[in-house]
Design an enzyme around this catalytic site. Structure first.
Site, PDB file in Angstrom:
ATOM      1  N   ARG A 242      15.353 -27.401 -51.162  1.00  0.00           N
ATOM      2  CA  ARG A 242      14.490 -27.651 -52.520  1.00  0.00           C
ATOM      3  C   ARG A 242      14.192 -28.625 -52.347  1.00  0.00           C
ATOM      4  NH1 ARG A 242      15.274 -23.102 -53.605  1.00  0.00           N
ATOM      5  NH2 ARG A 242      15.612 -21.740 -54.896  1.00  0.00           N
ATOM      6  N   GLU A 271       6.148 -27.511 -56.038  1.00  0.00           N
ATOM      7  CA  GLU A 271       5.531 -26.212 -55.283  1.00  0.00           C
ATOM      8  C   GLU A 271       4.878 -25.011 -56.442  1.00  0.00           C
ATOM      9  OE1 GLU A 271       8.218 -23.468 -53.671  1.00  0.00           O
ATOM     10  OE2 GLU A 271       9.355 -25.159 -52.444  1.00  0.00           O
ATOM     11  N   HIS A 289       7.731 -22.759 -47.683  1.00  0.00           N
ATOM     12  CA  HIS A 289       9.344 -22.182 -48.639  1.00  0.00           C
ATOM     13  C   HIS A 289       9.242 -20.554 -47.753  1.00  0.00           C
ATOM     14  CE1 HIS A 289      11.874 -22.337 -52.193  1.00  0.00           C
ATOM     15  NE2 HIS A 289      12.343 -21.773 -50.501  1.00  0.00           N
TER      16      HIS A 289
HETATM   17  C1  DGY Z   1      16.432 -18.986 -51.941  1.00  0.00           C
HETATM   18  O1  DGY Z   1      16.826 -18.209 -52.370  1.00  0.00           O
HETATM   19  O2  DGY Z   1      16.777 -20.031 -53.051  1.00  0.00           O
HETATM   20  C2  DGY Z   1      15.258 -19.406 -51.306  1.00  0.00           C
HETATM   21  O3  DGY Z   1      15.220 -20.361 -51.184  1.00  0.00           O
HETATM   22  C3  DGY Z   1      13.868 -18.352 -52.476  1.00  0.00           C
HETATM   23  O4  DGY Z   1      14.813 -18.282 -53.311  1.00  0.00           O
END
Ligand code: DGY
Length: 322
Positions: A242, A271, A289
């Protein structure tokens, strides 16, 4: 015949998942994939029995406050749940599940790809070629760094961290990690992994640093300006977890000044916005992502979310209850 439970899905999911949802539930799908605005999300909370949200929904206490009496489950499509206020959900009696395991290998592949792209300057090379700037092979052109023999430091040795460690071993890298505690002996032996209790000491010792821990109040800006300053000048940072775990402004400064060699980022704090100073830098790989973005993975995630819903509605403990 009893009415089917109302299940509201906030984003378009793979066809196979949507077909099964439509068959099993009174499903409200999002055919054109327009993210729900706050008022639409609040309204969905008011009328659903189950919501299937994703990382692109901000589910804070205010939204949870709009939950109607029937809403009892948020079956998140994804493993990370930092976008959901879990305390507010709990206080409202709403259970939350996620979809671990099924995206581990895909996300670890992506983290390894970031390492290779950053260290071998692959994005730069592709941009040069597509931009018409390639004049042919040259001995000193576009030189990256060797990953074989490099020390990889993994912050967060959970499922994805361990899967990345396995890949790194295959590439001849040494595996180092920081975690709440050492991993079990079998895994440590498999990865020949060195545990660092002291994160700062590990940061200063590795050639490549990978962020694989979840985002929480404790890990927000864990890689602060001070910590980034501990990295060696030839070091790379990659993040497939993240964005909020890294202070992006400080990272951009470190990349610009040459305090570190490069970075690879699949995730960003705001994002889909990307910090403006990162966009102008050559020595950072920027991906939208894509960690779990395989068709196989996204179908598995949908089926896993549905397994949680079905178990919950049958009065059982869902397999991935948080
Ligand atoms: C997750 O599964 O956490 C991916 O980053 C998409 O949300």
């Amino acid at each position: 015949m009893a009415e089917k439970p109302k299940l509201i899905v906030t984003r378009k999911l793979p066809d196979a998942v949507e077909a099964q949802m439509a068959a099993n539930f009174d499903a409200e799908l999002n055919g054109d994939d327009t993210p729900l605005g706050r008022s639409e999300l609040a309204a969905a909370f008011g009328r659903a029995d189950v919501i299937v949200p994703t990382v692109s929904d901000v589910i804070d206490a205010e939204i949870i406050g709009h939950a109607g009496p029937n809403l009892k489950l948020l079956a998140n499509f994804g493993v990370g749940v930092n976008h959901i206020d879990l305390d507010a959900a709990r206080a409202k009696g709403i259970a939350v599940t996620n979809t671990p395991d099924v995206l581990t290998e895909d996300t670890a592949d992506l983290a390894m790809a970031l390492i290779l792209m950053a260290a071998r300057r692959l994005g730069e090379g592709e941009r040069m070629l597509r931009g018409g700037g390639w004049t042919g092979w040259a001995p000193t052109q576009h030189l990256g760094r060797r990953v074989n023999g490099a020390k990889l430091g993994i912050i967060g040795m959970g499922r994805i961290g361990a899967a990345l460690g396995r890949r790194a071993r295959g590439f001849g890298m040494g595996v180092h990690y920081h975690n709440r505690g050492p991993v079990e002996a079998g895994l440590a032996a498999e990865l020949a992994a060195t545990y660092w209790d002291d994160l700062d000491a590990m940061i200063g010792a590795v050639d490549i640093l990978s962020v694989n821990c979840p985002l929480s109040p404790e890990t927000h800006h864990l890689l602060s300006a001070e910590r980034l300053a501990l990295l060696q000048p030839h070091a790379f940072v990659v993040n497939a977890s993240r964005g909020g775990i890294i202070d992006e402004a400080a990272l951009a400064d470190a990349l610009k000044s040459g305090a570190i060699a490069g970075a690879g980022l699949d995730v960003f704090e705001g994002e889909p916005a990307v910090h403006a100073s990162l966009l102008g830098l050559e020595n950072v790989v920027l991906l939208p992502h894509l960690g779990s973005a395989t068709l196989d993975g996204r179908i598995d995630m949908g089926m896993r979310a549905m397994a949680n819903v079905e178990a919950f509605l049958a009065g059982e403990t869902p397999p991935d209850l948080l």
